[in-house]
Design an enzyme around this catalytic site. Structure first.
Site: not given
Ligand code: AMP
Ligand code: TRP
Length: 330
Positions: A111, A193, A196
């Site tokens: 980031k 991965k 967004k």
């Molecule tokens: P975030 O949107 O980054 O706040 O992520 C929220 C949750 O979703 C966290 O537990 C991340 O580890 C999980 N997560 C986000 N993107 C992925 C992905 N592509 N595959 C699996 N888990 C994800």
């Protein structure tokens, strides 16, 4: 009963990567554990943002989580900034976190590389995450694979605090990650991965047409140039992974044999996925639409969630301050 805690940033739409990697697990676990789910808006402000958008997205994220099956009568769902003890404990933990541990966090490095100016909050992001978890003295943290390093840091913080202020019987547990088999969902580009910030997602409440527009060009087995070539489902980064998540076992077997035997082209395979995917997501989309029509109800649920969370948060801060020689507000 063991406690679980997890958080999600309101920095974008809920996508099927979040859903399969984390949120679906929260829904399953809320029956077995005392569950706290937090929309972490203080984490979201560690990068530039627009206040009005953040307000809207915070409610939308809560709406998505409720629609996905988080049940406020079983789990405590709340917004981080409504429970001030999170930032209070984060300050305390900042005094016990070695700078080197923060500087080597891969998410920080990623980031920071994208920012013109790096603010201290971005570096201290995982300290606030440790505070989120330890405020509830949670043992288990259901997250995707990308959060493992942050959880290691939470354990360092817990250990350091315990060693200094509760050497008798450790006050804070050392929280462990709880992963799912779907711990890392690859995005529609077949490379990174699903995230967004990259724009390679499928939204959890997206319309069937819009989902199809994204699935149609999604990357499949790169070695398969034309329909008559035999494919290898294991080398198909997106579609086969999603079939396994959303299609019944007999369909997955059929997809696999039709791919290896060059009986189906990738479009036929994607059509079958689309049918199963939209059937699975339809009830979530319907619930989200109903909740979105009634934002006051969502806000009221969040207020009630914050009140419940604060009971635990206050008690922890009371103990922390007592052991650290810090008088409390009257
Ligand atoms: P975030 O949107 O980054 O706040 O992520 C929220 C949750 O979703 C966290 O537990 C991340 O580890 C999980 N997560 C986000 N993107 C992925 C992905 N592509 N595959 C699996 N888990 C994800
Ligand atoms: N850093 C997490 C993410 O990006 C969000 C988060 C904040 C979190 N606090 C948490 C996750 C506490 C689990 C527990 O996904």
């Amino acid at each position: 009963m063991s406690r679980i805690f997890s958080g999600i940033q309101p920095s974008g739409e809920l996508h099927i990567g979040n859903y399969l990697g984390a949120v679906k697990n929260w829904v399953a676990l809320q029956d077995q554990f005392e569950t706290f789910i937090c929309v972490v808006n203080y984490h979201a402000i560690t990068v530039p943002y627009a206040p009005d958008e953040l307000r809207t997205r915070t409610r939308e994220m809560a709406t998505g989580l409720l629609a996905a099956g988080i049940d406020p009568s079983r789990a405590t769902l709340f917004v981080q900034s409504q429970v001030p003890e999170h930032t209070e404990l984060a300050w305390v933990f900042n005094t016990l976190t070695p700078l080197g541990e923060l500087e080597r966090q891969t998410q920080f490095k990623d980031k920071a590389g994208r920012q013109e100016q790096i603010m201290a909050g971005l570096l201290n992001y995982p300290v606030l995450q440790a505070a989120d978890i330890l405020l509830y003295r949670a043992d288990l943290v259901p997250v995707g694979e990308d959060q493992i390093q942050h959880l290691e840091l939470s354990r360092v913080v817990a250990r350091n605090w315990n060693a200094r202020f509760s050497s008798d019987a450790p006050y804070f547990p050392e929280p462990q990650p709880r992963l799912t088999p779907m711990r890392r969902i690859v995005g529609l580009d077949g490379q990174a991965k699903m995230s967004k910030s990259i724009g390679n997602t499928i939204g959890l409440t997206e319309s069937p047409d819009s989902i199809w527009d994204k699935l149609r060009p999604a990357v499949t087995d790169p070695a398969r140039q034309k329909k008559t070539d035999a494919g290898d489902p294991e080398k198909c980064p997106v579609i086969y992974q999603l079939h396994r998540a959303f299609s019944p076992a007999d369909t997955v077997a059929e997809v696999e044999s039709n791919c290896r035997g060059a009986k189906w082209g990738c479009i036929e395979c994607k059509k079958s996925l689309h049918t199963n995917l939209i059937a699975d997501l339809a009830p979530i989309r319907e619930r989200a639409a109903a909740l979105a029509a009634n934002p006051a109800e969502v806000d009221a649920l969040l207020d009630a969630g914050a009140s419940k969370a604060r009971v635990v948060a206050r008690q922890t801060m009371h103990e922390v301050k007592a052991r650290m020689g810090l008088p409390e507000a009257q």
